[in-house]
Design a protein around this motif. Structure first.
Motif, PDB file in Angstrom:
ATOM      1  N   ILE A 213       0.867  -1.182   0.000  1.00  0.00           N
ATOM      2  CA  ILE A 213       0.000   0.000   0.000  1.00  0.00           C
ATOM      3  C   ILE A 213       0.901   1.229   0.000  1.00  0.00           C
ATOM      4  O   ILE A 213       1.777   1.356   0.859  1.00  0.00           O
ATOM      5  CB  ILE A 213      -0.915   0.030   1.239  1.00  0.00           C
ATOM      6  CG1 ILE A 213      -1.761  -1.246   1.326  1.00  0.00           C
ATOM      7  CG2 ILE A 213      -1.824   1.255   1.207  1.00  0.00           C
ATOM      8  CD1 ILE A 213      -2.547  -1.375   2.603  1.00  0.00           C
ATOM      9  N   VAL A 218      -2.640   6.392  -0.311  1.00  0.00           N
ATOM     10  CA  VAL A 218      -3.786   5.734   0.326  1.00  0.00           C
ATOM     11  C   VAL A 218      -3.740   5.976   1.829  1.00  0.00           C
ATOM     12  O   VAL A 218      -2.719   5.740   2.482  1.00  0.00           O
ATOM     13  CB  VAL A 218      -3.779   4.222   0.036  1.00  0.00           C
ATOM     14  CG1 VAL A 218      -5.005   3.547   0.657  1.00  0.00           C
ATOM     15  CG2 VAL A 218      -3.734   3.965  -1.470  1.00  0.00           C
ATOM     16  N   ALA A 223      -7.618   2.141   3.173  1.00  0.00           N
ATOM     17  CA  ALA A 223      -7.101   0.771   3.126  1.00  0.00           C
ATOM     18  C   ALA A 223      -7.939  -0.159   3.995  1.00  0.00           C
ATOM     19  O   ALA A 223      -8.215  -1.305   3.622  1.00  0.00           O
ATOM     20  CB  ALA A 223      -5.645   0.749   3.579  1.00  0.00           C
ATOM     21  N   TYR A 278      -2.896   1.128  -4.341  1.00  0.00           N
ATOM     22  CA  TYR A 278      -3.389  -0.014  -3.575  1.00  0.00           C
ATOM     23  C   TYR A 278      -3.291  -1.244  -4.468  1.00  0.00           C
ATOM     24  O   TYR A 278      -3.961  -1.321  -5.505  1.00  0.00           O
ATOM     25  CB  TYR A 278      -4.833   0.236  -3.143  1.00  0.00           C
ATOM     26  CG  TYR A 278      -5.410  -0.817  -2.231  1.00  0.00           C
ATOM     27  CD1 TYR A 278      -5.093  -0.846  -0.880  1.00  0.00           C
ATOM     28  CD2 TYR A 278      -6.295  -1.782  -2.717  1.00  0.00           C
ATOM     29  CE1 TYR A 278      -5.633  -1.806  -0.035  1.00  0.00           C
ATOM     30  CE2 TYR A 278      -6.843  -2.737  -1.879  1.00  0.00           C
ATOM     31  CZ  TYR A 278      -6.507  -2.750  -0.550  1.00  0.00           C
ATOM     32  OH  TYR A 278      -7.044  -3.697   0.282  1.00  0.00           O
TER      33      TYR A 278
END
Length: 327
Positions: A213, A218, A223, A278
């Motif tokens: 990630i 993000v 997440a 992601y």
């Protein structure tokens, strides 16, 4: 009847036109000794649809349930939380299979994950093609490992599945603890075996699809929602096709592992192409634990556990609110 007479009778039967192969098959079924299969009842067996559980009218029901509550289709929280199962050597053997299976599964998954990670942006379709190949590989990998481990341990090979069966009251507490311990141990061993096999720089392990990630793009909240919702979708379908006894006559133990593997492949593909930064939902915290340990970097790894635990609890609440068995 003497042996000679019996042999003569058989010759007469065969001479009269009886099928020789049919006779041999009937003879083997009648006289050959077949050893008992070493597979214990377990309500949380993936792909079993609760078919392999112990019935209350079985002569050994009380003695078995006192040691292994999840051998029955239903059991109480008091029975589940009992610690007697930790003294069951067979349960330790089943947990060992979970550890070995998880190690082998994550070793293979690590190989193609790192390979695909190198070409994430190298195709004309960007990450879509690698995500598709990863989804197909996940589908095959999960289905085959469930087939291989199902008869022995239930074929979990994933802490998320084990936690989900615990909260849905399909796996007892001792089994859950031992499975998690052995799964995580096997995953870490697999991560370092992949590292030793490929001799890749640490950066390759830090950007493994399904675990990586980008923290600059993000947020933790994003997440967490992505991991939780994807895991909810996975466990909802997996339980419906692979653990719900109402599907026993529809799917049975043969087709369910394929459907579970297909579900994981679909979820990994959908989450892998949806958000820049992601690389896809984990849905298996042990996998990320092992590969991130090998890469010596744990960015947002707590979300791989927190999202899966949330999904497991929500699934357990759903099964409590809408039980699969009548009172």
């Amino acid at each position: 009847m003497t042996a000679a007479t019996a042999a003569t009778s058989v010759d007469i039967e065969l001479a009269d036109g009886h099928d020789h192969n049919h006779y041999e098959l009937r003879h083997r079924k009648t006289n050959d000794h077949v050893p008992a299969v070493a597979s214990r009842p377990f309500a949380g067996r993936i792909g079993g649809n609760a078919e392999f559980t112990l019935a209350p009218d079985d002569d050994d029901f009380k003695s078995v349930i006192s040691k292994v509550p999840d051998a029955a289709a239903t059991f109480t929280w008091k029975q589940s939380l009992g610690v007697g199962g930790f003294r069951d050597i067979e349960l330790w053997k089943e947990a060992t299979i979970e550890g070995v299976g998880t190690c082998l599964q994550i070793y293979l998954a690590g190989l193609y994950a790192i390979g695909l990670g190198h070409v994430t942006t190298s195709t004309s379709l960007g990450p879509i093609t690698p995500a598709a190949f990863g989804a197909i590989a996940n589908f095959l990998l999960i289905a085959l490992f469930v087939y291989a481990g199902g008869p022995v341990s239930g074929g979990h090979f994933n802490p998320f599945i084990t936690m989900s069966t615990f909260f849905a009251r399909l796996s007892a507490f001792p089994r859950t603890v031992l499975y998690l311990l052995f799964q995580c141990t096997g995953a870490v061993i697999a991560g370092f075996l992949v590292r030793a096999s490929l001799d890749e720089p640490l950066e390759s392990f830090q950007k493994v699809p399904g675990c990586y990630i980008d923290t600059s793009i993000v947020t933790p909240a994003q997440a967490y929602v992505l991991e939780t919702m994807t895991s909810c979708a996975l466990v909802f379908i997996a339980f419906g096709v692979g653990l719900d006894p109402r599907q026993r006559q529809v799917f049975g133990p043969a087709l369910s592992p394929v459907l579970v593997g297909f579900t994981l492949g679909l979820c990994s593909f959908a989450s892998g192409i949806a958000r820049s930064g992601y690389s896809g939902a984990s849905m298996n915290p042990a996998r990320c634990l092992g590969l991130m340990a090998a890469g010596e970097r744990f960015d947002y790894h707590y979300i791989h556990w927190l999202g899966d635990i949330t999904a497991a609890v929500l699934n357990g609440i759903l099964y409590w609110a809408i039980p699969i068995y009548k009172d």
